[in-house]
Design a protein around this motif. Structure first.
Motif, PDB file in Angstrom:
ATOM      1  N   ASN A  65       0.240   4.092  -2.836  1.00 53.66           N
ATOM      2  CA  ASN A  65      -0.147   5.455  -2.479  1.00 53.66           C
ATOM      3  C   ASN A  65       0.759   6.480  -3.152  1.00 53.66           C
ATOM      4  O   ASN A  65       0.335   7.595  -3.469  1.00 53.66           O
ATOM      5  CB  ASN A  65      -0.078   5.651  -0.969  1.00 53.66           C
ATOM      6  N   HIS A  74       0.760  10.456  -4.814  1.00 54.17           N
ATOM      7  CA  HIS A  74       1.587  11.508  -4.230  1.00 54.17           C
ATOM      8  C   HIS A  74       2.449  12.196  -5.292  1.00 54.17           C
ATOM      9  O   HIS A  74       2.557  13.421  -5.312  1.00 54.17           O
ATOM     10  CB  HIS A  74       2.484  10.932  -3.131  1.00 54.17           C
ATOM     11  N   GLN A 130       0.813  -1.206   0.000  1.00 55.90           N
ATOM     12  CA  GLN A 130       0.000   0.000   0.000  1.00 55.90           C
ATOM     13  C   GLN A 130       0.850   1.261   0.000  1.00 55.90           C
ATOM     14  O   GLN A 130       0.416   2.314  -0.497  1.00 55.90           O
ATOM     15  CB  GLN A 130      -0.935   0.010   1.221  1.00 55.90           C
TER      16      GLN A 130
END
Length: 274
Positions: A151, A155, A147
């Motif tokens: 993510n 970003h 994860q």
């Protein structure tokens, strides 16, 4: 001239699905001369134009340019940066090599060290490796949970959008080499005492994960190419062709800025040098 089309031919469009295994890393489709020796003259012309555009960028002091270069080990990042960007005025270009983060950098978010190196107005910053290592290396080497690197796609997209909104021109280049070419280059480093310092035993461990790296990079290039920060996948088995293509991509990017030299508030004809 076909080479002028480099930015469109090798650009990854937003939403385009990339499979690096299907791309020809030895492609030289924009070179139709048939005479390889002529490429050096053309490169000389391109670098002269690039130098002139960079001079205008620095003089105008309005735009910021960020160049991101990614590749596999021995993919040509150093050679490309040296050949293409060394022709520019060093006071207007900064090359930053991002290696594995050290202890202080690891104590911050992964973009902390990146943000400190982005260009200011009038400058070109060249990232030799970049924030994308914090997705690729983390994913393939399983340094953090899945994860975390998932993510980071969001970003980096948001980070680049902020830079673009603040006036930064972003050019992202992936130098695509074959596994066979990488093997020859790694062997050349082992055979040459002057190049041994470039070789890392870890390179061999990463080479064994070639398939995983290709999958990770294919996914990354597909997910993070945007209108404001597009990727260009440059065939890099032939160094001379790689340099020509990257130089042309940079020329096209700088031309798009529609730069002008600052206007002076005095008349040159009134100036007398005694």
């Amino acid at each position: 001239m076909l080479i002028d089309e480099a930015s469109t031919r090798y650009r990854v469009e937003p939403g385009q699905v990339i499979d690096l295994n299907m791309l020809d890393s030895s492609d030289k489709g924009l070179w139709v001369s048939g005479v390889k020796a002529e490429h050096s003259d053309l490169l000389h012309e391109k670098l002269a134009e690039l130098k002139a555009l960079q001079n205008q960028l620095f003089a105008e002091g309005k735009h910021k340019v960020l160049v991101v270069i990614q590749a596999m080990d021995a993919g040509g990042k150093d050679g490309c940066a040296k050949k293409v960007f060394s022709s520019m005025d060093p006071q207007g270009v900064h090359v930053k090599a991002f290696k594995a983060p050290h202890e202080e950098e690891l104590s911050y978010d992964f973009l902390w060290r990146i943000h400190k190196a982005v260009p200011q107005k009038g400058m070109i910053a060249v990232f030799n490796r970049s924030h994308y290592e914090d997705i690729i290396a983390v994913r393939v080497k399983r340094l953090f949970p899945e994860q975390v690197w998932k993510n980071r796609y969001r970003h980096v997209i948001d980070f680049e959008k902020m830079l673009a909104d603040e006036g930064t021109k972003i050019v992202k280049i992936f130098l695509n080499i074959s596994k066979e070419e990488q093997g020859e280059r790694l062997q050349a480093r082992l055979d040459d005492p002057a190049k041994l310092w470039k070789f890392e035993p870890e390179d061999l461990a990463d080479r064994k994960r070639w398939g995983e790296f290709m999958e990770a990079y294919s996914d990354l290039l597909s997910r993070t190419s945007t209108d404001y920060a597009p990727w260009h996948i440059v065939p890099a088995d032939r160094k001379w062709y790689r340099n020509l293509v990257v130089a042309q991509i940079m020329i096209n990017a700088l031309r798009e800025l529609d730069m002008k030299f600052p206007e002076v508030k005095w008349k040159p004809e009134d100036m007398v040098i005694e």
